[in-house]
Design an enzyme around this catalytic site. Structure first.
Site, mmCIF file in Angstrom:
data_model
loop_
_atom_site.group_PDB
_atom_site.id
_atom_site.type_symbol
_atom_site.label_atom_id
_atom_site.label_comp_id
_atom_site.label_asym_id
_atom_site.label_seq_id
_atom_site.Cartn_x
_atom_site.Cartn_y
_atom_site.Cartn_z
ATOM 1 N N PRO A 187 -43.306 -26.455 -6.863
ATOM 2 C CA PRO A 187 -42.821 -25.996 -5.422
ATOM 3 C C PRO A 187 -43.021 -24.372 -5.514
ATOM 4 N N TRP A 228 -47.102 -31.567 -4.983
ATOM 5 C CA TRP A 228 -48.396 -31.960 -4.468
ATOM 6 C C TRP A 228 -49.221 -32.666 -5.453
ATOM 7 N N ILE A 229 -48.773 -33.619 -6.279
ATOM 8 C CA ILE A 229 -49.544 -34.108 -7.147
ATOM 9 C C ILE A 229 -49.970 -35.463 -6.768
ATOM 10 N N ARG A 283 -63.515 -28.966 -10.846
ATOM 11 C CA ARG A 283 -63.937 -28.346 -9.393
ATOM 12 C C ARG A 283 -65.217 -28.844 -9.012
ATOM 13 N N ARG A 341 -76.964 -38.587 23.306
ATOM 14 C CA ARG A 341 -76.276 -37.784 24.370
ATOM 15 C C ARG A 341 -77.282 -36.978 25.132
ATOM 16 N N GLN A 397 -82.193 -25.893 21.749
ATOM 17 C CA GLN A 397 -82.677 -25.238 20.370
ATOM 18 C C GLN A 397 -81.346 -25.070 19.704
ATOM 19 N N GLN A 440 -68.229 -29.516 17.388
ATOM 20 C CA GLN A 440 -69.064 -28.887 18.602
ATOM 21 C C GLN A 440 -70.433 -29.665 19.172
ATOM 22 N N GLU A 460 -57.370 -27.886 -6.442
ATOM 23 C CA GLU A 460 -58.055 -27.388 -7.475
ATOM 24 C C GLU A 460 -58.450 -25.968 -7.497
ATOM 25 N N GLY A 461 -57.268 -25.128 -7.083
ATOM 26 C CA GLY A 461 -57.573 -23.414 -7.004
ATOM 27 C C GLY A 461 -58.020 -23.298 -5.650
HETATM 28 N N1 CAA Z 1 -60.790 -21.274 -20.104
HETATM 29 C C1 CAA Z 1 -60.292 -21.154 -21.149
HETATM 30 N N2 CAA Z 1 -59.448 -20.050 -21.340
HETATM 31 C C2 CAA Z 1 -58.946 -19.507 -20.189
HETATM 32 C C3 CAA Z 1 -59.757 -19.770 -18.849
HETATM 33 C C4 CAA Z 1 -60.647 -20.732 -18.842
HETATM 34 N N3 CAA Z 1 -61.161 -21.079 -17.747
HETATM 35 N N4 CAA Z 1 -59.149 -19.008 -17.881
HETATM 36 C C5 CAA Z 1 -58.171 -18.280 -18.622
HETATM 37 N N5 CAA Z 1 -58.001 -18.612 -19.890
HETATM 38 C C6 CAA Z 1 -57.313 -17.904 -21.031
HETATM 39 C C7 CAA Z 1 -57.563 -16.337 -20.974
HETATM 40 O O1 CAA Z 1 -58.454 -16.171 -22.020
HETATM 41 C C8 CAA Z 1 -56.194 -15.915 -21.689
HETATM 42 O O2 CAA Z 1 -56.034 -16.252 -22.933
HETATM 43 P P1 CAA Z 1 -55.483 -14.976 -23.880
HETATM 44 O O3 CAA Z 1 -54.401 -14.560 -23.553
HETATM 45 O O4 CAA Z 1 -55.581 -15.801 -25.292
HETATM 46 O O5 CAA Z 1 -56.779 -13.849 -23.922
HETATM 47 C C9 CAA Z 1 -54.994 -17.055 -20.988
HETATM 48 O O6 CAA Z 1 -55.763 -18.071 -20.533
HETATM 49 C C10 CAA Z 1 -54.620 -16.619 -19.487
HETATM 50 O O7 CAA Z 1 -55.618 -16.100 -18.777
HETATM 51 P P2 CAA Z 1 -55.354 -15.196 -17.424
HETATM 52 O O8 CAA Z 1 -54.603 -13.887 -18.081
HETATM 53 O O9 CAA Z 1 -56.801 -14.750 -16.992
HETATM 54 O O10 CAA Z 1 -54.618 -16.194 -16.627
HETATM 55 P P3 CAA Z 1 -53.992 -15.769 -15.102
HETATM 56 O O11 CAA Z 1 -52.407 -15.964 -15.294
HETATM 57 O O12 CAA Z 1 -54.314 -14.310 -14.757
HETATM 58 O O13 CAA Z 1 -54.563 -16.971 -14.248
HETATM 59 C C11 CAA Z 1 -56.179 -18.041 -12.782
HETATM 60 C C12 CAA Z 1 -55.791 -17.357 -14.012
HETATM 61 C C13 CAA Z 1 -57.625 -18.211 -12.812
HETATM 62 C C14 CAA Z 1 -55.745 -17.495 -11.432
HETATM 63 C C15 CAA Z 1 -55.468 -19.407 -13.026
HETATM 64 O O14 CAA Z 1 -53.956 -19.154 -12.879
HETATM 65 C C16 CAA Z 1 -55.785 -20.429 -11.853
HETATM 66 O O15 CAA Z 1 -56.929 -21.116 -12.277
HETATM 67 N N6 CAA Z 1 -54.955 -20.955 -10.968
HETATM 68 C C17 CAA Z 1 -55.250 -21.679 -10.180
HETATM 69 C C18 CAA Z 1 -54.686 -23.131 -10.512
HETATM 70 C C19 CAA Z 1 -55.043 -24.269 -9.855
HETATM 71 O O16 CAA Z 1 -56.638 -24.217 -9.841
HETATM 72 N N7 CAA Z 1 -54.749 -25.196 -9.685
HETATM 73 C C20 CAA Z 1 -55.114 -26.726 -9.364
HETATM 74 C C21 CAA Z 1 -54.023 -27.824 -9.508
HETATM 75 S S1 CAA Z 1 -55.065 -29.152 -9.660
HETATM 76 C C22 CAA Z 1 -55.359 -29.698 -7.934
HETATM 77 O O17 CAA Z 1 -55.388 -29.044 -7.207
HETATM 78 C C23 CAA Z 1 -55.795 -31.107 -8.174
HETATM 79 C C24 CAA Z 1 -56.244 -31.639 -6.897
HETATM 80 O O18 CAA Z 1 -55.706 -31.453 -5.783
HETATM 81 C C25 CAA Z 1 -56.761 -33.208 -6.604
HETATM 82 P P1 FAD Z 2 -50.157 -20.171 -3.377
HETATM 83 O O1 FAD Z 2 -50.230 -20.130 -4.645
HETATM 84 O O2 FAD Z 2 -48.719 -19.847 -2.846
HETATM 85 O O3 FAD Z 2 -50.891 -19.379 -2.166
HETATM 86 C C1 FAD Z 2 -50.734 -19.066 -1.043
HETATM 87 C C2 FAD Z 2 -51.975 -18.251 -0.454
HETATM 88 O O4 FAD Z 2 -52.070 -16.639 -1.331
HETATM 89 C C3 FAD Z 2 -53.416 -18.825 -0.689
HETATM 90 O O5 FAD Z 2 -54.192 -18.485 0.388
HETATM 91 C C4 FAD Z 2 -53.850 -18.310 -2.048
HETATM 92 O O6 FAD Z 2 -55.284 -18.483 -2.122
HETATM 93 C C5 FAD Z 2 -53.281 -16.822 -1.829
HETATM 94 N N1 FAD Z 2 -53.059 -16.523 -3.109
HETATM 95 C C6 FAD Z 2 -52.461 -16.520 -4.189
HETATM 96 N N2 FAD Z 2 -52.603 -15.599 -5.236
HETATM 97 C C7 FAD Z 2 -53.623 -14.813 -4.997
HETATM 98 C C8 FAD Z 2 -54.542 -14.120 -5.784
HETATM 99 N N3 FAD Z 2 -54.223 -13.688 -6.931
HETATM 100 N N4 FAD Z 2 -55.411 -13.285 -5.012
HETATM 101 C C9 FAD Z 2 -55.772 -13.624 -3.768
HETATM 102 N N5 FAD Z 2 -55.083 -14.718 -3.097
HETATM 103 C C10 FAD Z 2 -53.991 -15.324 -3.672
HETATM 104 N N6 FAD Z 2 -51.864 -29.562 -7.826
HETATM 105 C C11 FAD Z 2 -51.921 -30.327 -8.873
HETATM 106 O O7 FAD Z 2 -51.360 -29.749 -10.132
HETATM 107 N N7 FAD Z 2 -52.061 -31.560 -9.151
HETATM 108 C C12 FAD Z 2 -52.624 -32.369 -7.972
HETATM 109 O O8 FAD Z 2 -52.968 -33.251 -8.016
HETATM 110 C C13 FAD Z 2 -52.843 -31.727 -6.644
HETATM 111 N N8 FAD Z 2 -53.089 -32.410 -5.568
HETATM 112 C C14 FAD Z 2 -52.840 -31.569 -4.222
HETATM 113 C C15 FAD Z 2 -52.909 -32.392 -3.056
HETATM 114 C C16 FAD Z 2 -52.738 -31.820 -2.022
HETATM 115 C C17 FAD Z 2 -52.741 -32.478 -0.529
HETATM 116 C C18 FAD Z 2 -52.355 -30.324 -1.901
HETATM 117 C C19 FAD Z 2 -52.159 -29.843 -0.454
HETATM 118 C C20 FAD Z 2 -52.223 -29.426 -2.943
HETATM 119 C C21 FAD Z 2 -52.444 -30.293 -4.123
HETATM 120 N N9 FAD Z 2 -52.099 -29.570 -5.580
HETATM 121 C C22 FAD Z 2 -52.385 -30.354 -6.784
HETATM 122 C C23 FAD Z 2 -51.667 -28.263 -5.300
HETATM 123 C C24 FAD Z 2 -52.880 -27.118 -5.008
HETATM 124 O O9 FAD Z 2 -53.480 -27.036 -6.389
HETATM 125 C C25 FAD Z 2 -51.928 -25.906 -4.825
HETATM 126 O O10 FAD Z 2 -51.355 -26.050 -3.436
HETATM 127 C C26 FAD Z 2 -52.886 -24.667 -4.889
HETATM 128 O O11 FAD Z 2 -53.394 -24.328 -6.142
HETATM 129 C C27 FAD Z 2 -52.402 -23.489 -4.418
HETATM 130 O O12 FAD Z 2 -51.077 -23.394 -4.659
HETATM 131 P P2 FAD Z 2 -49.850 -23.017 -3.690
HETATM 132 O O13 FAD Z 2 -49.884 -24.018 -2.728
HETATM 133 O O14 FAD Z 2 -48.761 -22.961 -4.253
HETATM 134 O O15 FAD Z 2 -50.262 -21.804 -2.827
#
Ligand code: CAA
Ligand code: FAD
Length: 379
Positions: A128, A156-157, A243, A268, A279, A336, A363-364
């Site tokens: 959360p 959000w899982i 991703r 249409r 165009q 549109q 997925e980020g």
């Molecule tokens: N591969 C391997 N190691 C990695 C890595 C990678 N891609 N990225 C970072 N690391 C390692 C770094 O090397 C570092 O290691 P050391 O300290 O040993 O050197 C450590 O991890 C920490 O790295 P950072 O300091 O770069 O990490 P950060 O806290 O600044 O975060 C971030 C980086 C890219 C912002 C990361 O937090 C991120 O990807 N956030 C987004 C989360 C996300 O994508 N969530 C998706 C949820 S799933 C989902 O959404 C599914 C769905 O809907 C179906």
């Molecule tokens: P926040 O992190 O609070 O971000 C809010 C805003 O601030 C965003 O615009 C963001 O881009 C921006 N922001 C934050 N940090 C930075 C930065 N450093 N630089 C620039 N901008 C920044 N998660 C899972 O783990 N598993 C799942 O299966 C999964 N499924 C999902 C399904 C749905 C329908 C939804 C809505 C979400 C799902 N998620 C899942 C969670 C999803 O990955 C997160 O919503 C997403 O990573 C963003 O996190 P947040 O919502 O907390 O936004």
């Protein structure tokens, strides 16, 4: 040096997914969007034809399909419904940390049951209070004898609550940063879990999204993937791969937007002739085609890198951000092209827009993709 052709097996997979979309997904997509319900029969049918949990390796009884295969299939399935595709895609996401961080024995133990019957996996990283800042996780895992005790809330899982196994990311020390994180496989039947379905989503309403609550959930010690301190990196390595299916799915949505627009523009008429002769309309179609071709190439390149065992995080971030934005624009322009009729549910284009908005967030977020891309450029 470069070969753009699909293998015979890939052509068969593409056709299988295309038929599945036409026969099983498209006929029910609108109904389940409106009902906000996960169509379990799709999970059963996907299992039957081999489109479920396709990345489970052969040594665990699965097909062991690669990322290029997944991308080809993903474009086809998302063409029919991005929400239904997310159910299947999120299961592959739940499997991936076990492939990334699990031993061969753990892969057999946790993944073999996922191919024996229709069953889903899930990936629980977001909370959360922290989504983008994934390392700041507050869910705790404490070792008590031979068991991990998990407490906390995940948010959000996708597939949360119905998945047979969920990979849960937690911390062993809230002040320890990513070096204290763990990835633990939690079976659905471990007591202490509850879930709340998140309702009234803008789109992808056929996919189940849940809040997961862990209240003293106990799992055996050997459910940890890797060791203490590996959790965050397993999550990052997973997302570097997964991703790509989001990117490929976005291409599928964009293709649907373009094909629906072509069809409508020919039918249409305005000012005495089909709107396809204007165009302004033609250029919208051309823009869509440019985005689709470019996005598909980038997705397949990133997928190919994964399959070759080459670095791919930078490319997958570009593919995910580019394709999701491209698809959002394509869906917007499709509305549109359809004029007022595009704004209501009679045509599928308004749903495309609602569904694909999420591809820019999950997925980020695309801001986080740009963080990943620019860090790669500057390192
Ligand atoms: N591969 C391997 N190691 C990695 C890595 C990678 N891609 N990225 C970072 N690391 C390692 C770094 O090397 C570092 O290691 P050391 O300290 O040993 O050197 C450590 O991890 C920490 O790295 P950072 O300091 O770069 O990490 P950060 O806290 O600044 O975060 C971030 C980086 C890219 C912002 C990361 O937090 C991120 O990807 N956030 C987004 C989360 C996300 O994508 N969530 C998706 C949820 S799933 C989902 O959404 C599914 C769905 O809907 C179906
Ligand atoms: P926040 O992190 O609070 O971000 C809010 C805003 O601030 C965003 O615009 C963001 O881009 C921006 N922001 C934050 N940090 C930075 C930065 N450093 N630089 C620039 N901008 C920044 N998660 C899972 O783990 N598993 C799942 O299966 C999964 N499924 C999902 C399904 C749905 C329908 C939804 C809505 C979400 C799902 N998620 C899942 C969670 C999803 O990955 C997160 O919503 C997403 O990573 C963003 O996190 P947040 O919502 O907390 O936004």
């Amino acid at each position: 040096m470069i070969d753009f052709s699909l293998t015979d097996e890939q052509k068969q997979l593409q056709q299988l997914a295309r038929d599945f979309t036409r026969n099983e997904i498209i006929p029910i997509a609108s109904e389940y969007d409106q009902k906000e319900e996960l169509p379990w029969q799709i999970v059963e049918k996907a299992h039957e034809v081999g489109l479920l949990n396709m990345s489970v390796p052969e040594h665990a009884g699965g097909l062991g399909l690669g990322m290029v295969d997944e991308a080809i299939i993903g474009e086809e399935l998302a063409y029919g419904c991005m929400g239904i595709y997310t159910i299947l895609m999120a299961s592959e996401l739940g499997i991936t940390p076990i492939l990334v961080g699990g031993t061969e024995e753990q892969q057999k133990r946790f993944l073999a049951p996922l191919v024996e019957k229709p069953a889903l996996a899930a990936f629980a990283l977001s909370e959360p209070n922290n989504g983008s800042d994934a390392a700041a996780m507050g869910t705790t895992a404490v070792l008590d004898g031979d068991e991990w005790v998990i407490n906390g809330t995940k948010m959000w899982i996708s597939n949360g609550g119905v998945a047979d196994i969920t990979v849960v990311f937690a911390t062993t020390d809230k002040n320890g940063g990513h070096k204290a994180t763990v990835a633990i496989v939690v079976p659905k039947d471990a007591p202490g879990q509850s879930y709340n379905k998140i309702k009234h989503k803008l789109g992808q309403r056929a996919s189940l999204t849940s809040e997961l609550v862990f209240d003293n959930v106990r799992v055996p010690k050997d459910h940890i993937l890797g060791g203490i301190g590996d959790g965050f990196k397993i999550a990052m390595k997973t997302l570097d791969k997964t991703r790509i299916p989001v990117a490929a799915g976005s291409v599928g949505v964009a293709r649907r937007a373009m094909e629906e627009s072509i069809k409508y523009a020919k039918e249409r008429a305005a000012f005495g002739k089909p709107i396809a002769t204007f165009q302004a309309i033609q250029f919208k179609l051309a823009e869509m085609a440019m985005g689709i071709e470019t996005g598909r190439l980038m997705s397949l390149k990133a997928a190919w890198l994964v399959d070759q065992g080459l670095p791919h995080g930078y490319e997958s971030a570009i593919a995910k951000a580019y394709c999701s934005e491209m698809a959002f624009n394509a869906a917007n322009e499709a509305i549109q092209v359809h004029g007022g009729y595009g704004y209501v549910g009679e045509y599928p284009v308004e749903k495309l827009l609602r569904d694909v908005k999420l591809n820019q967030i999950y997925e980020g977020t695309n801001e986080i993709q740009r963080v990943v891309i620019s860090r790669n450029l500057l390192k």
